[in-house]
Design a protein around this motif. Structure first.
Motif, PDB file in Angstrom:
ATOM      1  N   ALA A 137     -36.202  53.715  39.824  1.00 13.66           N
ATOM      2  CA  ALA A 137     -37.563  53.439  39.357  1.00 13.66           C
ATOM      3  C   ALA A 137     -38.233  52.364  40.207  1.00 13.66           C
ATOM      4  O   ALA A 137     -39.453  52.363  40.364  1.00 13.66           O
ATOM      5  CB  ALA A 137     -37.532  53.015  37.889  1.00 13.66           C
ATOM      6  N   ASP A 138     -37.425  51.438  40.764  1.00 15.81           N
ATOM      7  CA  ASP A 138     -38.015  50.366  41.570  1.00 15.81           C
ATOM      8  C   ASP A 138     -37.780  50.576  43.069  1.00 15.81           C
ATOM      9  O   ASP A 138     -37.642  49.630  43.834  1.00 15.81           O
ATOM     10  CB  ASP A 138     -37.468  49.001  41.127  1.00 15.81           C
ATOM     11  N   ALA A 139     -37.739  51.835  43.471  1.00 10.22           N
ATOM     12  CA  ALA A 139     -37.541  52.176  44.887  1.00 10.22           C
ATOM     13  C   ALA A 139     -38.562  51.447  45.771  1.00 10.22           C
ATOM     14  O   ALA A 139     -39.674  51.152  45.332  1.00 10.22           O
ATOM     15  CB  ALA A 139     -37.667  53.689  45.070  1.00 10.22           C
ATOM     16  N   ASP A 140     -38.162  51.171  47.010  1.00 11.32           N
ATOM     17  CA  ASP A 140     -39.023  50.451  47.953  1.00 11.32           C
ATOM     18  C   ASP A 140     -39.840  51.461  48.777  1.00 11.32           C
ATOM     19  O   ASP A 140     -39.305  52.171  49.615  1.00 11.32           O
ATOM     20  CB  ASP A 140     -38.156  49.588  48.876  1.00 11.32           C
ATOM     21  N   PHE A 141     -41.161  51.490  48.534  1.00 14.32           N
ATOM     22  CA  PHE A 141     -42.019  52.470  49.197  1.00 14.32           C
ATOM     23  C   PHE A 141     -42.729  51.901  50.437  1.00 14.32           C
ATOM     24  O   PHE A 141     -43.682  52.518  50.927  1.00 14.32           O
ATOM     25  CB  PHE A 141     -43.057  53.016  48.201  1.00 14.32           C
ATOM     26  N   THR A 142     -42.266  50.753  50.934  1.00 16.39           N
ATOM     27  CA  THR A 142     -42.951  50.100  52.062  1.00 16.39           C
ATOM     28  C   THR A 142     -43.082  51.029  53.271  1.00 16.39           C
ATOM     29  O   THR A 142     -44.178  51.196  53.835  1.00 16.39           O
ATOM     30  CB  THR A 142     -42.193  48.824  52.489  1.00 16.39           C
TER      31      THR A 142
END
Lengths: 259, 259
Positions: A137-142
């Motif tokens: 749910a808190d994946a890093d989409f940078t």
């Protein structure tokens, strides 16, 4: 092109972190309208809602971007966005995602994210689905946002062929480790699945679906190869599922009934 | 082949008349086990159930055929049949349907019936989905049963290519008007859809999806042409949705990032 009209949809629902990442990409280029499910709709594929009435309601507006949510599926989001929310207006691009979890190989067939993108192409609206190889749910989409902007800019400027959507998958690596982009084909494979057996408080059995992707391909032009080697995979998708090669092999069925 | 093991699934649910028609076909050839949804699951496409536990229960046995129903989707029916109900046994054929309503052209993508058949091919189980161009609950399946038996016999005797399912569609005509069988490709087309607006008792808007198939093809080798000319359409189906022709057209996306 003047300021393009961009419809953002997803399958992870209105609270997904990946949705905000996609809106960030979309806002760079045009007028953005969001229509997303009111709960998670992962793995709902190309399902449409025919047996219950559909609702669609504005639930917030942030920086001029209206966000609508619906009880429908991702494909319904696309249809409701086009027919109800943006009734009569020409949509220039549909962006679907960013999905928590990859949609490589046969996951494409189960994917609500890609189904919504494919649905747009039925009306010849260019569509890009973006997915990140990270279910959390808190994946890093940078990295997705950084490269997503460059990809969307190119798509808007140069266009993509008619009736084609793009299945964009990002590897789960930091921005600086991305090696580049590969145009890929769908990896041959299947999900090896099990049904985990559990017992409820009443002593009755129930099951949870579990599984993992089995890659039977591994060739350099496949989407899984690209992801495994830290490339962004971009795959053009079309909707004809005919097995042309097999048509001659089942000709015997036709011959039985020649009149 | 000794008595084959046949798994029957559908998307119209356990009360559908088409299910009984399919069981009638299947019983001619082998040991039959039925696993179907506990309610209508039309147009659920390749959806799978990940957020609620799955149940599967025997609800009746008729002439030695056990009937199981589940809260899952058509694709879940296939998985539950294979992994839970028939655990460890080799399934010789999956039959899906008989669907109330055709699955020609792009309806294939929305179809739960065909998704369940396609799911079987992931495990290299031969699979045949059968659909009748008649949505009504009391549709007449006489021609489907008659020709369905001949088609299934041929499939069992001669086999079909690996990892291929058959999308069989019957025109809505009496048995004697069927002209024969055509091996077809997927008709190019799309659903023209509208969202019918209604007002509920509280004065709030809601929507019903309505629509019709627009055929942009009409060629003699297409499934819609076959149905319109009273032929049974049989289409081999595979799962690679890559737009191979378009790969060169979007190469510019890759070139942007060559390192």
């Amino acid at each position: 092109m003047s300021k393009p009209l961009i419809l953002v949809v997803n399958d992870d629902g209105y609270e997904a972190k990946g949705l905000e990442a996609m809106v960030e990409i979309a806002k760079t280029f045009g007028e953005v309208v969001v229509v997303v499910p009111d709960r998670t709709q992962s793995a709902t594929s190309h399902a449409i809602t025919m047996n219950v009435p559909l609702r669609v309601n504005l639930y917030k507006t942030i920086d001029g971007v209206p966000y609508y949510r619906t009880n429908g599926t991702p494909t319904d989001c696309m249809k409701l966005g086009e027919k109800v929310v943006l009734k009569g207006r020409q949509i220039d691009l549909v962006l679907s995602g960013i999905n928590h979890g990859s949609n490589s190989s046969v996951s494409l067939l189960y994917s609500g994210t890609m189904a919504a993108a494919i649905e747009a192409t039925f009306d010849n609206i260019p569509a890009v689905g973006i997915s990140l190889q990270d279910y959390s749910a808190d994946a890093d989409f940078t990295a997705c946002v950084h490269y997503g902007k460059i990809i969307v800019r190119q798509v808007l400027e140069k266009g993509i062929p008619p009736y084609i959507s793009l299945n964009v998958n990002f590897p789960k690596v930091p921005l600086e480790d991305i090696k580049g982009i590969k145009i890929t084909r769908q990896t041959k494979g299947y999900w090896h699945e099990d049904m985990e057996e559990h017992i409820d408080a009443m002593g009755r059995k129930y099951y949870w679906l579990s599984g993992y992707l089995v890659n039977t391909d591994n060739k350099e032009d496949s989407c899984e190869w690209a992801l495994q080697h830290n490339y962004i995979s971009i795959q053009p998708v079309q909707v004809d599922m005919t097995a042309y090669e097999a048509m001659k092999d089942i000709k015997f069925l036709e011959d039985e009934f020649k009149r």
